[in-house]
Structure formats: structure tokens, C-alpha cells
Write an enzyme that holds these catalytic residues in place. Structure first.
Site, PDB file in Angstrom:
ATOM      1  N   GLY A   1      -4.748 -23.175 -37.728  1.00 21.61           N
ATOM      2  CA  GLY A   1      -4.125 -21.856 -37.554  1.00 21.61           C
ATOM      3  C   GLY A   1      -3.035 -21.873 -36.493  1.00 21.61           C
TER       4      GLY A   1
ATOM      5  N   GLY B   1       0.160 -19.398 -36.387  1.00 20.82           N
ATOM      6  CA  GLY B   1       0.002 -17.956 -36.178  1.00 20.82           C
ATOM      7  C   GLY B   1       0.407 -17.569 -34.755  1.00 20.82           C
TER       8      GLY B   1
ATOM      9  N   ASP C   1      -5.423 -25.847 -46.159  1.00 16.22           N
ATOM     10  CA  ASP C   1      -6.407 -24.762 -46.105  1.00 16.22           C
ATOM     11  C   ASP C   1      -7.666 -25.271 -45.391  1.00 16.22           C
ATOM     12  N   ILE C   2      -8.130 -24.570 -44.385  1.00 16.05           N
ATOM     13  CA  ILE C   2      -9.347 -25.024 -43.683  1.00 16.05           C
ATOM     14  C   ILE C   2     -10.575 -24.966 -44.599  1.00 16.05           C
TER      15      ILE C   2
ATOM     16  N   THR D   1     -13.955 -13.357 -31.232  1.00 19.61           N
ATOM     17  CA  THR D   1     -13.383 -12.076 -30.799  1.00 19.61           C
ATOM     18  C   THR D   1     -14.432 -11.150 -30.173  1.00 19.61           C
ATOM     19  N   ASP D   2     -13.965 -10.236 -29.335  1.00 21.31           N
ATOM     20  CA  ASP D   2     -14.867  -9.232 -28.746  1.00 21.31           C
ATOM     21  C   ASP D   2     -15.415  -8.281 -29.810  1.00 21.31           C
ATOM     22  N   GLU D   3     -14.774  -8.250 -30.987  1.00 24.17           N
ATOM     23  CA  GLU D   3     -15.202  -7.300 -32.023  1.00 24.17           C
ATOM     24  C   GLU D   3     -16.595  -7.607 -32.564  1.00 24.17           C
TER      25      GLU D   3
ATOM     26  N   TYR E   1     -13.805  -7.820 -41.089  1.00 22.20           N
ATOM     27  CA  TYR E   1     -13.243  -8.852 -40.196  1.00 22.20           C
ATOM     28  C   TYR E   1     -14.255  -9.230 -39.119  1.00 22.20           C
ATOM     29  N   ALA E   2     -14.772  -8.217 -38.407  1.00 26.74           N
ATOM     30  CA  ALA E   2     -15.693  -8.499 -37.298  1.00 26.74           C
ATOM     31  C   ALA E   2     -16.963  -9.178 -37.805  1.00 26.74           C
ATOM     32  N   ALA E   3     -17.454  -8.746 -38.980  1.00 29.61           N
ATOM     33  CA  ALA E   3     -18.676  -9.355 -39.528  1.00 29.61           C
ATOM     34  C   ALA E   3     -18.433 -10.820 -39.879  1.00 29.61           C
TER      35      ALA E   3
ATOM     36  N   LYS F   1     -16.295 -12.844 -38.435  1.00 27.01           N
ATOM     37  CA  LYS F   1     -16.196 -13.627 -37.200  1.00 27.01           C
ATOM     38  C   LYS F   1     -17.594 -13.837 -36.601  1.00 27.01           C
TER      39      LYS F   1
ATOM     40  N   PRO G   1       2.389   5.400 -35.960  1.00 24.62           N
ATOM     41  CA  PRO G   1       1.212   6.053 -36.571  1.00 24.62           C
ATOM     42  C   PRO G   1      -0.087   5.810 -35.807  1.00 24.62           C
ATOM     43  N   VAL G   2      -0.401   6.710 -34.892  1.00 23.10           N
ATOM     44  CA  VAL G   2      -1.603   6.583 -34.051  1.00 23.10           C
ATOM     45  C   VAL G   2      -2.819   7.069 -34.847  1.00 23.10           C
TER      46      VAL G   2
HETATM   47  P1  NAD Z   1      -2.667 -14.660 -36.861  1.00 20.83           P
HETATM   48  O1  NAD Z   1      -3.021 -13.778 -38.004  1.00 20.83           O
HETATM   49  O2  NAD Z   1      -1.380 -14.448 -36.134  1.00 20.83           O
HETATM   50  O3  NAD Z   1      -2.649 -16.190 -37.372  1.00 20.83           O
HETATM   51  C1  NAD Z   1      -3.640 -16.738 -38.176  1.00 20.83           C
HETATM   52  C2  NAD Z   1      -3.152 -18.101 -38.641  1.00 20.83           C
HETATM   53  O4  NAD Z   1      -4.185 -18.689 -39.457  1.00 20.83           O
HETATM   54  C3  NAD Z   1      -1.878 -18.027 -39.522  1.00 20.83           C
HETATM   55  O5  NAD Z   1      -0.956 -19.005 -39.102  1.00 20.83           O
HETATM   56  C4  NAD Z   1      -2.405 -18.317 -40.917  1.00 20.83           C
HETATM   57  O6  NAD Z   1      -1.437 -18.927 -41.757  1.00 20.83           O
HETATM   58  C5  NAD Z   1      -3.572 -19.242 -40.615  1.00 20.83           C
HETATM   59  N1  NAD Z   1      -4.564 -19.257 -41.698  1.00 20.83           N
HETATM   60  C6  NAD Z   1      -5.138 -18.188 -42.314  1.00 20.83           C
HETATM   61  N2  NAD Z   1      -5.993 -18.611 -43.272  1.00 20.83           N
HETATM   62  C7  NAD Z   1      -5.982 -19.979 -43.232  1.00 20.83           C
HETATM   63  C8  NAD Z   1      -6.664 -20.982 -43.962  1.00 20.83           C
HETATM   64  N3  NAD Z   1      -7.531 -20.684 -44.941  1.00 20.83           N
HETATM   65  N4  NAD Z   1      -6.414 -22.269 -43.653  1.00 20.83           N
HETATM   66  C9  NAD Z   1      -5.537 -22.592 -42.685  1.00 20.83           C
HETATM   67  N5  NAD Z   1      -4.839 -21.689 -41.972  1.00 20.83           N
HETATM   68  C10 NAD Z   1      -5.066 -20.397 -42.242  1.00 20.83           C
HETATM   69  O7  NAD Z   1      -3.898 -14.633 -35.883  1.00 20.83           O
HETATM   70  P2  NAD Z   1      -3.999 -14.561 -34.291  1.00 20.83           P
HETATM   71  O8  NAD Z   1      -3.860 -13.166 -33.868  1.00 20.83           O
HETATM   72  O9  NAD Z   1      -3.150 -15.618 -33.701  1.00 20.83           O
HETATM   73  O10 NAD Z   1      -5.551 -14.947 -34.093  1.00 20.83           O
HETATM   74  C11 NAD Z   1      -5.947 -16.302 -33.980  1.00 20.83           C
HETATM   75  C12 NAD Z   1      -7.448 -16.362 -33.777  1.00 20.83           C
HETATM   76  O11 NAD Z   1      -7.807 -15.641 -32.610  1.00 20.83           O
HETATM   77  C13 NAD Z   1      -8.257 -15.758 -34.920  1.00 20.83           C
HETATM   78  O12 NAD Z   1      -9.369 -16.571 -35.154  1.00 20.83           O
HETATM   79  C14 NAD Z   1      -8.666 -14.385 -34.394  1.00 20.83           C
HETATM   80  O13 NAD Z   1      -9.878 -13.984 -34.979  1.00 20.83           O
HETATM   81  C15 NAD Z   1      -8.814 -14.680 -32.916  1.00 20.83           C
HETATM   82  N6  NAD Z   1      -8.579 -13.547 -32.027  1.00 20.83           N
HETATM   83  C16 NAD Z   1      -7.416 -12.819 -32.118  1.00 20.83           C
HETATM   84  C17 NAD Z   1      -7.184 -11.783 -31.215  1.00 20.83           C
HETATM   85  C18 NAD Z   1      -5.928 -10.929 -31.283  1.00 20.83           C
HETATM   86  O14 NAD Z   1      -5.883  -9.884 -30.623  1.00 20.83           O
HETATM   87  N7  NAD Z   1      -4.899 -11.322 -32.020  1.00 20.83           N
HETATM   88  C19 NAD Z   1      -8.138 -11.496 -30.222  1.00 20.83           C
HETATM   89  C20 NAD Z   1      -9.318 -12.264 -30.175  1.00 20.83           C
HETATM   90  C21 NAD Z   1      -9.514 -13.289 -31.075  1.00 20.83           C
HETATM   91  O1  DAU Z   2     -10.300  -7.084 -30.085  1.00 27.89           O
HETATM   92  C1  DAU Z   2      -9.819  -8.303 -30.581  1.00 27.89           C
HETATM   93  C2  DAU Z   2      -9.186  -8.048 -31.909  1.00 27.89           C
HETATM   94  O2  DAU Z   2      -7.972  -7.343 -31.641  1.00 27.89           O
HETATM   95  C3  DAU Z   2      -8.887  -9.308 -32.714  1.00 27.89           C
HETATM   96  O3  DAU Z   2     -10.080  -9.968 -32.996  1.00 27.89           O
HETATM   97  C4  DAU Z   2      -8.139  -8.952 -33.994  1.00 27.89           C
HETATM   98  O4  DAU Z   2      -7.759 -10.137 -34.691  1.00 27.89           O
HETATM   99  C5  DAU Z   2      -6.893  -8.167 -33.635  1.00 27.89           C
HETATM  100  O5  DAU Z   2      -6.248  -7.728 -34.820  1.00 27.89           O
HETATM  101  C6  DAU Z   2      -7.236  -6.970 -32.763  1.00 27.89           C
HETATM  102  O6  DAU Z   2      -7.994  -5.973 -33.530  1.00 27.89           O
HETATM  103  P1  DAU Z   2      -7.746  -4.405 -33.374  1.00 27.89           P
HETATM  104  O7  DAU Z   2      -8.165  -3.745 -34.604  1.00 27.89           O
HETATM  105  O8  DAU Z   2      -8.295  -3.901 -32.083  1.00 27.89           O
HETATM  106  O9  DAU Z   2      -6.147  -4.442 -33.219  1.00 27.89           O
HETATM  107  P2  DAU Z   2      -5.001  -3.516 -33.819  1.00 27.89           P
HETATM  108  O10 DAU Z   2      -3.729  -3.896 -33.153  1.00 27.89           O
HETATM  109  O11 DAU Z   2      -5.039  -3.469 -35.305  1.00 27.89           O
HETATM  110  O12 DAU Z   2      -5.442  -2.068 -33.292  1.00 27.89           O
HETATM  111  C7  DAU Z   2      -5.493  -1.798 -31.899  1.00 27.89           C
HETATM  112  C8  DAU Z   2      -5.877  -0.333 -31.740  1.00 27.89           C
HETATM  113  O13 DAU Z   2      -4.788   0.467 -32.232  1.00 27.89           O
HETATM  114  C9  DAU Z   2      -7.092   0.073 -32.555  1.00 27.89           C
HETATM  115  O14 DAU Z   2      -7.824   1.070 -31.834  1.00 27.89           O
HETATM  116  C10 DAU Z   2      -6.500   0.694 -33.811  1.00 27.89           C
HETATM  117  C11 DAU Z   2      -5.223   1.321 -33.289  1.00 27.89           C
HETATM  118  N1  DAU Z   2      -4.125   1.391 -34.284  1.00 27.89           N
HETATM  119  C12 DAU Z   2      -3.769   0.259 -34.932  1.00 27.89           C
HETATM  120  C13 DAU Z   2      -2.778   0.276 -35.883  1.00 27.89           C
HETATM  121  C14 DAU Z   2      -2.381  -0.996 -36.616  1.00 27.89           C
HETATM  122  C15 DAU Z   2      -3.494   2.599 -34.519  1.00 27.89           C
HETATM  123  O15 DAU Z   2      -3.803   3.633 -33.909  1.00 27.89           O
HETATM  124  N2  DAU Z   2      -2.510   2.619 -35.477  1.00 27.89           N
HETATM  125  C16 DAU Z   2      -2.129   1.518 -36.168  1.00 27.89           C
HETATM  126  O16 DAU Z   2      -1.226   1.609 -37.025  1.00 27.89           O
END
Ligand code: NAD
Ligand code: DAU
Length: 339
Positions: A7, A10, A59-60, A123-125, A148-150, A152, A203-204
Site C-alpha cells: 500500500g 497511498g 494485489d496483497i 486504526t482507532d476505529e 471498514y472498522a469491522a 480492520k 458538506p458537514v
Molecule cells: P489510502 O486509501 O490513501 O491508500 C491505500 C493504498 O492501498 C492505495 O495505494 C491502494 O492502491 C492500496 N491498495 C488497496 N487495496 C490493495 C490491494 N488489494 N493490494 C495492494 N494494494 C492495495 O490509505 P491511507 O489513508 O494511506 O491508509 C493506509 C493505512 O493506514 C490503512 O491500512 C488504513 O486503514 C490505516 N489508517 C489510516 C488512517 C487515516 O486517517 N488515513 C488512520 C489510521 C489508520
Molecule cells: O480514525 C482513523 C480513521 O480516520 C482511518 O482508519 C480511516 O481510514 C480514515 O478514513 C479516517 O476515518 P474517518 O471516517 O474518521 O475520516 P473522514 O475524513 O471520512 O471523516 C472525518 C470526520 O468528518 C467524520 O466525523 C465524518 C466527518 N465528515 C466526513 C466527510 C467525508 C463529514 O462531516 N463530511 C464529509 O463529507
């Protein structure tokens, strides 16, 4: 160290590629990435041509592709996942295949190939919503509420099983909401920043009083690196910086930093199963000596500036297939929105 970063094209994965090449001068990095809609080779432009860096598209969840990329690797960090909660509600089947089956395939390959350390980025989720003032600890029960959370949480349990059953030296990190450059503009901060710069609505979901704790991507990377180097196999580590904010506070800051009209803020119908608050206890990680470095105000300001200066990165994304997703996700919601 020969490090497989699954990944790595990403958002956080590509930041970790840059981080790893800087932090470990002898380290060779192999990225395995399927390049889904969220993966972007341009995220890795700055390391292209570096002789210690290799990219494999794959693909993983494909056993042969995973093993071939992992062959000869001493360390594995798995970032690969379907990561957007809203999309996971639309397509849970894709989420399970990558986030659960994909993780299992990587874990099994890591056992067979005698990997020295496997780190699963979680993730914290997985803890579900946490009532204030409590903060989730690593040993807390898992109560995920979105597909998603389930998924993870399922992967975390599989990592624990591979450690206990096959003796794999595996660790888990559970990170908070991460923000910074190169984040796909479907997540709240990059979506709202790019919309604000384009004069489009923000869009909140409902009242915007949901609480997240924001972690700068560089701090997330340094936390993962500290755990990879000093963590104890079989253990789980929370990663969070202590920047708890209600969404509306973040939105107000974005409006100010982007210099857009406050009238763009729209309250729209909620995300189903929307978790109210996440918060983590990070004593365990801090005991390894890790500290976050980026104050939220500075990090958010720099992030808005990055998006302002990198339209060439995000405009092609937002004008491509993203438009269909955006319409599906927001058209009706915006029609029902209130100021
Ligand atoms: P992202 O969506 O930006 O990137 C995900 C990457 O995984 C992409 O490059 C995608 O092409 C690759 N990918 C998806 N399916 C694949 C597969 N089957 N095989 C190989 N590659 C594949 O994600 P991110 O925000 O960088 O998150 C990375 C990791 O961190 C994830 O595991 C996510 O659950 C975790 N995480 C994210 C956040 C956040 O806030 N973004 C917070 C906590 C944990
Ligand atoms: O907490 C860690 C997680 O954070 C990661 O594991 C996920 O990969 C990452 O996507 C993120 O999840 P959230 O659902 O918390 O992130 P998101 O940016 O989608 O939403 C952040 C907050 O904003 C949440 O309370 C939902 C709200 N939101 C989000 C979107 C996209 C809105 O109000 N409007 C929106 O359009």
C-alpha cells in the site's frame, strides 16, 4: 533491512516510503500496491530513480503476487487497505477481500518466508466510539461499527492469531485520523480544503460535533517506525498526538485558512452508523520514547498551503471518476442541506 511496504502508493504508505529511505540509509524498499482508485504513482515521484526503491504493482490478496514481492524481505509493513468509511458502506465486499483476506495472505507469506518483523497498520476505529473523557487502551474490547472498522478489527485478530499460532513476530499499530499532503480528496480535510479552494460546498454531516484526534502524517510515520524498531512482537500500540477537535472546529479553521466564504458550510444528512468520538491512550508508545512533533494548527496550515500549491496533483483526481462517487454520495445530501 529489506522492507516490503504494502500500500506504499497511498497517502500514509507513500509518506512512509520517503520516511524509511531517509531514516534507514541501508534500507531497501519494495512497494507492493494494486493502484486502486486511491493509489497514485505520482505520490512516489520524489523517490523515483532512487536505487534502493522498487515498485511492484500487485494485489496483497493474490498469494503468488504477495509472495513474489515479499521474497527476501526482512520486514513487512502493511498499509494496503480500502480506507474510506463512506465507501465501505457502499461496497463492503471489496473491503473484506483486501482488508481481511489480503492481510491473511500477507501474514501467511510472512510465516513461510521467515520475515523478522511484520507490522499491521490498523486504526482507532476498531474500538468504536469512546465516551469523553475516556481514551481507549490497547487491551480494550473491539467494538467496530462500520464495515471498514469491522474489517480492520478482523485483520487485527488475524495478526494476533498468526503471532500465537505460528510464532510470527507481528505487531499492530492503531493510528488516529491522519492528515497531510497527498491524501485522496474523499476524506474530510482534503475534501473540504479542495472544495473551499474551488468555492464549492463543505458538506458537514449533521451538527459537526463529532470528535476526532488529528495526527500529522509525519508523526504517524515516526510512530510506526519507532514501533517497528523498538516494539515488542505480539503487542499492539496506539498512535495519536493529542489534537482532539470537533469537526466544526476543523471546518472553521479550514474556512479561515482557505479564505473562502463561510456560507459554503452546509449541514447535510449523516453517515449511517457515524461514530461520535475516537480517543486513544498512548502511554505504551510514549514509553518507547516517541513524541509527536507537529502542532495541529501548524500542520493544518501547511496542509492547506500544500493543496493550494498542488492543484496539478488533485485537480485530475477530482475531475476523473471521483465525480461519479461525489455525485452519488453528496448530490441528494446537498439538496437536503441547511446552513
Ligand atoms: P489510502 O486509501 O490513501 O491508500 C491505500 C493504498 O492501498 C492505495 O495505494 C491502494 O492502491 C492500496 N491498495 C488497496 N487495496 C490493495 C490491494 N488489494 N493490494 C495492494 N494494494 C492495495 O490509505 P491511507 O489513508 O494511506 O491508509 C493506509 C493505512 O493506514 C490503512 O491500512 C488504513 O486503514 C490505516 N489508517 C489510516 C488512517 C487515516 O486517517 N488515513 C488512520 C489510521 C489508520
Ligand atoms: O480514525 C482513523 C480513521 O480516520 C482511518 O482508519 C480511516 O481510514 C480514515 O478514513 C479516517 O476515518 P474517518 O471516517 O474518521 O475520516 P473522514 O475524513 O471520512 O471523516 C472525518 C470526520 O468528518 C467524520 O466525523 C465524518 C466527518 N465528515 C466526513 C466527510 C467525508 C463529514 O462531516 N463530511 C464529509 O463529507
Amino acid at each position: 533491512m529489506r522492507l516490503l511496504i504494502a500500500g506504499g502508493a497511498g497517502f500514509i504508505g507513500s509518506a512512509f516510503v520517503r520516511f524509511a529511505l531517509r531514516r534507514w540509509p541501508e534500507c531497501e524498499v519494495i512497494v507492493l500496491d494494486k493502484l486502486t482508485y486511491a493509489g497514485n504513482p505520482r505520490n512516489l515521484d520524489s523517490v523515483e530513480g532512487e536505487r534502493r526503491f522498487h515498485f511492484v504493482q500487485g494485489d496483497i490478496a493474490d498469494d503468488a503476487q504477495a509472495r513474489s514481492a515479499m521474497s527476501g524481505c526482512s520486514h513487512v509493513v502493511n498499509f494496503a487497505a480500502e480506507t474510506h468509511v463512506d465507501r465501505s458502506i457502499l461496497h463492503p465486499e471489496v473491503v473484506v477481500r483486501t482488508n481481511v483476506e489480503g492481510a491473511r495472505v500477507l501474514l501467511h507469506a510472512a510465516v513461510d518466508l521467515d520475515v523478522e518483523r511484520y507490522l499491521q497498520v490498523s486504526t482507532d476505529e476498531v474500538y468504536g466510539p469512546i465516551d469523553a473523557p475516556r481514551r481507549a487502551r490497547e487491551e480494550d474490547a473491539l467494538r467496530p461499527r462500520s464495515p471498514y472498522a469491522a474489517s480492520k478489527a478482523a485483520a487485527d485478530l488475524m495478526v494476533g492469531a498468526y503471532h500465537a499460532t505460528y510464532g510470527l513476530p507481528a505487531l499492530i499499530t492503531r493510528g488516529a485520523n491522519t492528515y497531510g499532503p497527498f491524501q485522496y480528496p474523499e476524506k474530510m480535510i482534503p475534501l473540504f480544503v479542495t472544495n473551499a479552494l474551488d468555492g464549492l460546498p463543505l458538506p458537514v454531516y449533521t451538527d459537526g460535533l463529532q470528535v476526532r484526534d488529528w495526527l500529522a502524517v509525519d508523526d504517524h510515520c515516526s510512530g510506526i517506525a519507532a514501533i517497528l524498531e523498538h516494539g515488542t512482537p505480539g503487542e499492539i500500540y496506539n498512535v495519536e498526538a493529542g489534537n482532539e477537535r470537533a469537526n466544526m472546529d476543523v471546518v472553521e479553521a479550514i474556512v479561515e485558512l482557505a479564505g473562502c466564504d463561510r456560507g459554503l458550510v452546509r449541514h447535510v444528512p449523516d453517515r449511517p452508523g457515524h461514530d461520535r468520538r475516537y480517543a486513544l491512550n498512548t502511554e505504551k508508545l510514549r514509553a518507547l520514547g516517541w513524541r509527536p512533533r507537529v502542532p495541529f494548527d501548524t500542520g493544518l496550515r501547511d496542509t492547506v498551503e500544500w493543496y493550494r500549491e498542488h492543484r496539478a496533483w488533485w485537480e485530475p483526481i477530482k475531475s476523473g471518476s471521483f465525480r461519479d462517487y461525489y455525485r452519488h454520495q453528496y448530490e441528494q445530501r446537498l439538496a437536503e442541506s441547511v446552513p
